[in-house]
Design a protein around this motif. Structure first.
Motif, PDB file in Angstrom:
ATOM      1  N   LEU A 145       0.848  -1.183   0.507  1.00 45.62           N
ATOM      2  CA  LEU A 145       0.052  -0.163   0.516  1.00 45.62           C
ATOM      3  C   LEU A 145       0.444   1.366  -0.586  1.00 45.62           C
ATOM      4  O   LEU A 145      -0.086   1.732  -0.240  1.00 45.62           O
ATOM      5  N   ASN A 146       2.100   0.888  -0.492  1.00 46.49           N
ATOM      6  CA  ASN A 146       2.740   2.028   0.230  1.00 46.49           C
ATOM      7  C   ASN A 146       3.443   2.693  -1.076  1.00 46.49           C
ATOM      8  O   ASN A 146       4.200   3.741  -0.973  1.00 46.49           O
ATOM      9  N   GLU A 147       3.099   2.148  -1.914  1.00 50.02           N
ATOM     10  CA  GLU A 147       3.746   2.658  -2.807  1.00 50.02           C
ATOM     11  C   GLU A 147       3.430   3.890  -4.265  1.00 50.02           C
ATOM     12  O   GLU A 147       2.141   3.440  -3.866  1.00 50.02           O
ATOM     13  N   ASN A1016      -3.615   8.242  -4.945  1.00 50.70           N
ATOM     14  CA  ASN A1016      -2.193   8.532  -4.554  1.00 50.70           C
ATOM     15  C   ASN A1016      -2.601   9.329  -2.845  1.00 50.70           C
ATOM     16  O   ASN A1016      -0.371   9.128  -2.569  1.00 50.70           O
ATOM     17  N   HIS A1017      -3.089  10.225  -3.058  1.00 48.68           N
ATOM     18  CA  HIS A1017      -2.769  11.239  -1.961  1.00 48.68           C
ATOM     19  C   HIS A1017      -3.631  10.296  -0.252  1.00 48.68           C
ATOM     20  O   HIS A1017      -2.533  10.680   0.504  1.00 48.68           O
ATOM     21  N   TYR A1018      -4.281   9.922  -0.232  1.00 52.12           N
ATOM     22  CA  TYR A1018      -4.874   9.084   0.902  1.00 52.12           C
ATOM     23  C   TYR A1018      -3.942   7.736   0.876  1.00 52.12           C
ATOM     24  O   TYR A1018      -4.449   7.212   2.392  1.00 52.12           O
ATOM     25  N   SER A1019      -3.280   6.901   0.001  1.00 46.92           N
ATOM     26  CA  SER A1019      -2.840   5.923   1.075  1.00 46.92           C
ATOM     27  C   SER A1019      -0.898   6.234   1.375  1.00 46.92           C
ATOM     28  O   SER A1019      -0.614   5.069   1.684  1.00 46.92           O
ATOM     29  N   LYS A1020      -0.807   7.074   0.841  1.00 47.14           N
ATOM     30  CA  LYS A1020       0.763   7.385   1.632  1.00 47.14           C
ATOM     31  C   LYS A1020       0.564   7.850   3.220  1.00 47.14           C
ATOM     32  O   LYS A1020      -0.810   8.410   3.874  1.00 47.14           O
TER      33      LYS A1020
END
Length: 1020
Positions: A145-147, A1016-1020
């Motif tokens: 989930l971090n990429e 992209n914004h909420y999975s970081k």
């Protein structure tokens, strides 16, 4: 690197056309998602698999035909979908077993009886009953989930009965196959898409001219090429273009009947490492099966000889052959015969590690028991058959197969007669790793003809040969001085003084004892200068146990290289009685130390082998006879020979350094006995090899002088690359010329080849015979210049380049042969957000170089962050291109270019770190809403005065969707959640269409863009 889309896409289209012609059914990119019910985490085509399981499987009971129940069909699908909890290879092994062997399920029959019946996933006996599909751009959810990239998309995926068994990764003709291999290996890692690769069996990567194949879990160094002439059939399948190497390999590996063969018989697990057959193994086994398939008029099966050169996987060929024999011929028995204990132990171990249970006969009596038992695979020594013959044991059965290893050593004499007496009707199959001598050619007819050969010149790594006659030095004082000059020519004054002190001990050389010291010293200097610290190792072959021990002690005394020796126990049968008393006592004393330390001979040998192959305790292994043949040590790149070797012994010895290893270009032979002189004549002109046919020795060894001459070729490539650079004395001109990424890549490849060739040349005494001193100095100076240039452009264009497996050798070249005090990396790659970015830039000389470094670093950041706000970052990217073009057109000076570059960086920093005043107050502090605002504003321009208010409101609404749904577990990989995201975005857009009487022409594109930004914004 920017993808060469047109070329790669055309290649992909060519592959699609070929697979269609081969009878595969194409599934479009859109349909392959539908086949998986929109779940990108699923890789099985479950509906296809369920239908095929129902079609392929039925059973009879009391004359009534049954189908498996829906419940058991579902169980079979679930069982195949193994968990990855124990790792990829464990899951892959379990799935592979199920694909080949099937599963057993209990069914309730019509009279209430419950019985278990076998269910198969693939019909290997009737290929036409299987269904073959393939698809392109197979989007698969990643585990992490971090990429930034949430999916991977292998170019081509192939299915049999809905099960993904093959993956193809394609690269344009200008891209190295290695990049495709690296991509394939990366995709198998945890956090990537191992849930696809747990099913796969045959992988292919590369461009149209040099593709390579492997199986799941194969390290990069073991990917291989497949050689087969199938041009006739390809010309009927490939239309309006010339068939390529890629076409040939795809047909060879994925033709439907071939695939079933490879899956069922030619993929094995060797000590839990999955391996797929090499082409020579496959074709050898095919020829053998063709020969043994039927009984002849005498009731026997035809045999034959297989000549596969050293290092070609002979043991695994025997394992695969045994599996095919056991499967094809009921009640068959396979007996593997060798003539040495260590080989018997090794091959027995290979069988058992490959999950084919083999029994090993430790004695003649035990061999009798095993032969008379139900054991179907036995390994033994040929000497044991004398006992069997004396006991009058005869097994007259044509279904017994005798696999004779190194058959040239055992086909004559009483031992062979004893074996034939025990097995009068058996099928004899001989295997040899070396050419047959003229006097041994009868071996071919005795076994039934030559079935298949894989000769030395087809082997993977060439062997370079250099002769060094130490006798010339010790009998000639001037020769001794010349030797010192060669050894010291790359040393500074202090190093030369140290060498002179060591050299003084040889000034009065006369005795043979001193000869060992001279050779030891030469090896010591050669190893330190060329091998030490590169990860490679070497072997030294000596004439006797005494010399092996003596060499070891001499190296120990000098203290530069870690050595070990391997000898067998003192034994009168080896002529030990002829050793003088002093030497005999010396050997005995050392042997007792060995036994005290290790316990017994076998433990001692295994320990030293492990330390040499796996550990760091041994850099140079000194051997006499043991480990000189039949010993696999891929890390060994040099064999130093101080031993008279002839015929098979010589060929087997030099093959010790002919094994694949990362970064290994050659096996290197340095000969202190002059066995092959200077290779000025045919190999058969030398007494040590005159018993062979010349044609059988083609490619055995290459004179090192041939390879030294390649330095000039690679040097010319580099000079040609830079011929348009006007000012050859100005490094800045070179750096500007290398602004083009493709040219830089070409430069790196040429430099790598040049560096390796120059290192090899400088390591050899023969360089003076090819180049004069002026040329040598020129080549060294250019190496230094190009290496500095590489370091500079790497920073200037902000490249995280992995120079890979040859980097240690390149550094060794600089450290050893080139005055490299000023060869260094000018600065380091620094992220534009790092506090020391400014100070690192200031270290770079010249405004233009500084500007390029800033723009390249900013471009790398823009590429990395593009998906988070495409509109914003595309504007910055366009601005960078405008700056570069303006400078090229002389509309900007170097100073102005640097100022613009700094402005771009400041814009990027500002956009990242501050809330822009141009945004409405409600979204000023919300990065995701701001990014959505930037990327949808153009869609609402028709609303004119209302546009700003509507875009603000919509941006907040879209952001709230992600804020809410991102709280769900595994929301990125959950297709239900992503479907809900799309649905809610779509509802808002439809409402806007109704409310404002507008129409979004590209609704799907807007939804995809917003979804990508939000994830992209909420999975970081």
């Amino acid at each position: 690197m920017n993808k060469d889309i047109s070329t790669e896409k055309q290649l992909q289209n060519n592959v699609i056309d070929l697979l269609k012609s081969m009878g595969y059914t194409f599934i479009s990119q859109e349909d392959n998602v539908n086949f998986r019910n929109q779940k990108l985490s699923d890789v099985l085509l479950k509906d296809v698999l369920v239908n095929q399981l129902q079609k392929l499987n039925s059973f009879e009971y009391k004359g009534i035909s049954y189908k498996f129940s829906s419940k058991n069909i579902a169980n079979a699908v679930d069982s195949l979908d193994e968990s990855l909890n124990e790792g990829l290879m464990t899951a892959n092994a379990k799935i592979t077993d199920q694909l080949i062997l099937g599963n057993s399920y209990q069914e309730e029959l019509i009279d209430g009886v419950k019985k278990s019946f076998s269910l198969k996933y693939i019909d290997f006996k009737n290929p036409q009953n299987n269904i073959f599909h393939f698809t392109e751009e197979f989007s698969t959810s990643r585990q992490t989930l971090n990429e930034r990239d949430k999916t991977r998309r292998p170019d081509i995926v192939l299915f049999i009965n809905g099960i993904p068994f093959g993956v193809i990764e394609l690269k344009s003709a200008r891209t190295e196959t290695e990049q495709g291999i690296s991509q394939m290996i990366r995709n198998q890692l945890k956090g990537e898409i191992p849930h696809l690769f747990k099913f796969t069996q045959i992988l292919l990567a590369g461009n149209n001219h040099s593709p390579q194949y492997a199986t799941t879990g194969t390290p990069k160094k073991f990917w291989a090429t497949w050689e087969e002439n199938n041009s006739e059939v390809l010309n009927t399948l490939v239309q309006e273009r010339t068939p390529s190497k890629l076409d040939s390999t795809i047909y060879s590996l994925y033709e439907k009947n071939r695939v079933l063969e490879l899956l069922s018989s030619f993929i094995i697990f060797d000590n839990k490492v999955k391996k797929i057959s090499r082409y020579q193994q496959y074709f050898a086994i095919k020829e053998i099966i063709k020969k043994i398939d039927k009984l002849d008029a005498t009731g026997r099966r035809g045999g034959g000889l297989i000549w596969h050169t050293q290092g070609s996987g002979k043991s695994l060929t025997m394992v695969m052959l045994t599996r095919v024999i056991k499967r094809e011929i009921p009640n068959s028995k396979v007996v593997v015969v060798t003539d040495r204990k260590d080989l018997d132990r090794q091959i027995h171990s290979t069988f058992n590690k490959s999950e084919i249970e083999a029994s090993r006969a430790g004695s003649g009596k035990e061999l009798i028991q095993l032969l008379q038992s139900g054991k179907s695979v036995i390994t033994t020594l040929i000497h044991k058959f004398e006992t069997v013959k004396k006991e009058k044991v005869i097994l007259d059965d044509p279904n017994i197969f005798i696999l004779v290893d190194e058959s040239h050593r055992t086909q004559e004499g009483d031992l062979n007669k004893a074996m034939n007496k025990v097995f009068p009707s058996a099928c004899y199959l001989g295997f040899t790793g070396t050419p047959l001598m003229k006097k041994e050619k009868s071996t071919i007819s005795k076994f039934g003809g030559l079935l298949h050969k894989y000769t030395i010149d087809q082997a993977v790594k060439p062997l370079l040969y250099e002769g060094r006659l130490v006798e010339q030095w010790i009998s000639d004082e001037k020769g001794l001085d010349r030797r010192f000059d060669v050894l010291s020519r790359d040393l500074n004054d202090e190093q030369k003084l140290d060498l002179k002190r060591k050299w003084a001990r040889f000034q009065k050389v006369a005795s043979s004892e001193r000869r060992l010291e001279m050779i030891m010293f030469d090896i010591n200097e050669h190893f330190i200068k060329n091998i030490q610290g590169t990860g490679f190792k070497a072997m030294l072959a000596t004439s006797s146990k005494y010399e092996a021990i003596k060499y070891h002690k001499l190296f120990e005394e000098l203290g530069d290289i870690k050595t070990a020796f391997v000898i067998s126990a003192p034994d009168s049968r080896e002529g030990y009685e002829s050793v003088d008393d002093d030497n005999k006592a010396f050997i005995n004393e050392e042997w007792q130390k060995i036994i005290k330390k290790y316990g017994d001979e076998d433990s001692y040998i295994e320990k030293v082998k492990d330390e040499f192959i796996e550990g760091e305790e041994v850099e140079l292994l000194i051997v006499v006879s043991k480990l000189l043949t039949g010993f696999d040590a891929p890390c060994a790149t040099i064999l130093y020979i101080d031993k008279e070797l002839k015929e098979h012994n010589l060929l087997q010895a030099i093959a010790r350094v002919n094994r694949l290893y990362d970064g290994k270009d050659f096996g290197f032979i340095i000969d202190y006995r002059g066995l092959l002189g200077n290779l000025d004549d045919a190999l058969t002109a030398y007494s040590c090899l005159d018993g062979f046919e010349e044609e059988d020795l083609v490619g055995t060894v290459i004179d090192i002088k041939e390879e030294i001459a390649r330095v000039k070729t690679y040097y010319s490539h580099l000079e040609e690359l830079f011929k348009s650079v006007a000012n050859k004395n100005d490094q800045e001109s070179y750096e500007v010329f290398l602004a083009d990424e493709d040219i830089r890549k070409e430069f790196y490849e040429y430099l790598s080849s040049y560096g390796r060739a120059l290192k090899l040349a400088l390591s050899s005494d023969k360089i003076d015979e090819i180049f004069n001193e002026a040329y040598i100095q020129e080549y060294k100076l250019k190496m230094k210049f190009y290496f500095n240039l590489r370091a500079s452009v790497k920073i200037r264009y902000h490249e995280n380049v992995d120079f890979g497996k040859y980097e240690k050798q390149m550094q060794k070249l600089l450290d050893t042969f080139i005055s490299a005090e000023d060869v260094h990396q000018l600065t380091k790659l620094v992220n534009i957000f790092d506090s020391d970015f400014e100070s690192e830039i200031e270290r770079i000389v010249g405004d233009n170089a500084r500007a390029d470094t800033i723009l390249s670093a900013v471009s790398a950041t823009i590429t990395e962050k593009m998906d988070s706000n495409p509109a914003y970052y595309e504007k910055l990217s366009l601005r960078i291109k405008e700056i570069i073009q303006a400078y090229k057109s002389d509309r900007l000076t170097e100073e102005e270019k640097l100022k613009n570059a700094k402005d771009i960086r400041n814009m990027l920093l500002s956009g990242e770190n501050q809330e822009n005043e141009n945004y409405p107050e409600s979204i000023k502090h919300n990065k995701c809403a701001r990014a959505i605002h930037d990327n949808i504003s153009d869609e609402f321009k028709l609303l004119e005065d209302k546009a700003s208010e509507v875009v603000e409101s919509v941006s907040i609404s879209f952001d709230n969707i992600f804020k809410k749904l991102s709280k769900k577990p595994d929301w990125v990989n959950n297709s239900d959640v992503t479907n809900q995201i799309d649905g809610e975005i779509e509802d808002i857009l439809w409402d806007l269409e109704d409310e404002h009487n507008i129409k979004f022409e590209n609704l799907d594109e807007i939804i995809a863009r917003v979804r990508s930004i939000g994830i992209n914004h909420y999975s970081k």
